[in-house]
Design a protein around this motif. Structure first.
Motif: not given
Length: 282
Positions: A67-78, A106-119
């Motif tokens: 939920x934390x990530x979903x809210x932020x992702x939607x807010x900034x993509x919009x 997030x469907x197509x909106x997720x294409x503008x989210x770039x994930x990085x796992x630092x390990x």
């Protein structure tokens, strides 16, 4: 291009980085004495060190949520941003998976989210956030930034040393026997964090020479030359110990940049409030 950089609080970063206007930190949850605190939001590092020192209970950490990530992702993509999301090691926390699930839903909106796992964790993860900030300010695109972050992965090194094994024993990170023997012999363990998991590098007799030994180790792994590296040094509630480390760094290390940070609640929940750390990357 508008870029919003998001990281989680497993990434320990200097204040000057955390204050970047395009950066937002998603807090993990600290569970302590039946109360929940958002890391760095409901409780400061200084308050957390104090609570930790005066309690027999070892706090628990809970991953940042979908939920934390979903809210932020939607807010900034919009709002028209492309998002770069940098997370602490997926081997140590479910936080990366929470963020990935939120992106995928997030469907197509997720294409503008770039994930990085630092390990990595703590100052190690923080190295990728620092680098991403430099690249954003150079005007690189999200795809170019992710590519550059991948390219420095092999160069990221982290060494950290808790002053006591008591917290690692209570959290189950070392055996009771190892902790008892270590404390009796006054041994200070130094850990690295390759491939997303802690690895015991050395045990040093007493803390007197710890700062010097940390410098020895990071110089040895870099052929004695850190001039092209970004170096971060960190501590918790042990400023006097840190002063020794800082002096050693000033005396022995020439680097592209040297930054200072403090261990957050997530790492100190397992190591205790007194910790020294050093990290570097290209």
């Amino acid at each position: 291009m508008k870029i919003k950089l998001i990281c989680d609080s497993l990434c320990d970063i200097p204040k000057e980085i955390q204050n970047k206007e395009y950066l937002e930190v998603v807090p993990l949850t600290i569970i302590f004495n039946d109360k929940e605190y958002k890391d760095g939001v409901d409780i400061s590092k200084e308050e957390y060190y104090e609570v930790l020192k005066n309690s027999k209970e070892i706090p628990k950490t809970s991953q940042a949520t979908y939920i934390q990530f979903s809210e932020l992702f939607n807010k900034y993509i919009d709002e028209g941003y492309s998002i770069i999301c940098i997370n602490g090691s997926s081997k140590s926390s479910g936080t990366y998976q929470s963020a990935m699930l939120a992106k995928n839903d997030m469907g197509d909106k997720g294409n503008d989210i770039h994930m990085f796992d630092t390990m990595s964790l703590s100052l190690g993860s923080g190295q990728f956030v620092i680098k991403a900030c430099d690249l954003i300010e150079e005007g690189l695109s999200p795809d170019e930034i992710i590519k550059e972050l991948d390219s420095i992965r092999e160069s990221v090194m982290l060494f950290f040393a808790p002053k006591t094994l008591d917290y690692l024993k209570k959290s189950g990170r070392v055996s009771v026997a190892t902790a008892i023997i270590g404390n009796i012999l006054n041994l200070v363990p130094v850990f690295s964090f390759p491939d997303g998991e802690a690895h015991l590098e050395e045990k040093i007799r007493g803390s007197k020479n710890l700062a010097s030994k940390l410098i020895d180790m990071i110089l040895e792994r870099n052929n004695g030359n850190l001039e092209d590296k970004i170096v971060t040094i960190g501590y918790g509630d042990n400023f006097k110990d840190f002063e020794k480390l800082e002096k050693e760094v000033q005396k022995r290390i020439k680097a592209k940049k040297v930054l200072i940070t403090r261990g957050g609640a997530c790492i100190c929940s397992h190591t205790g409030p007194d910790i020294l750390a050093i990290s570097c990357s290209n």
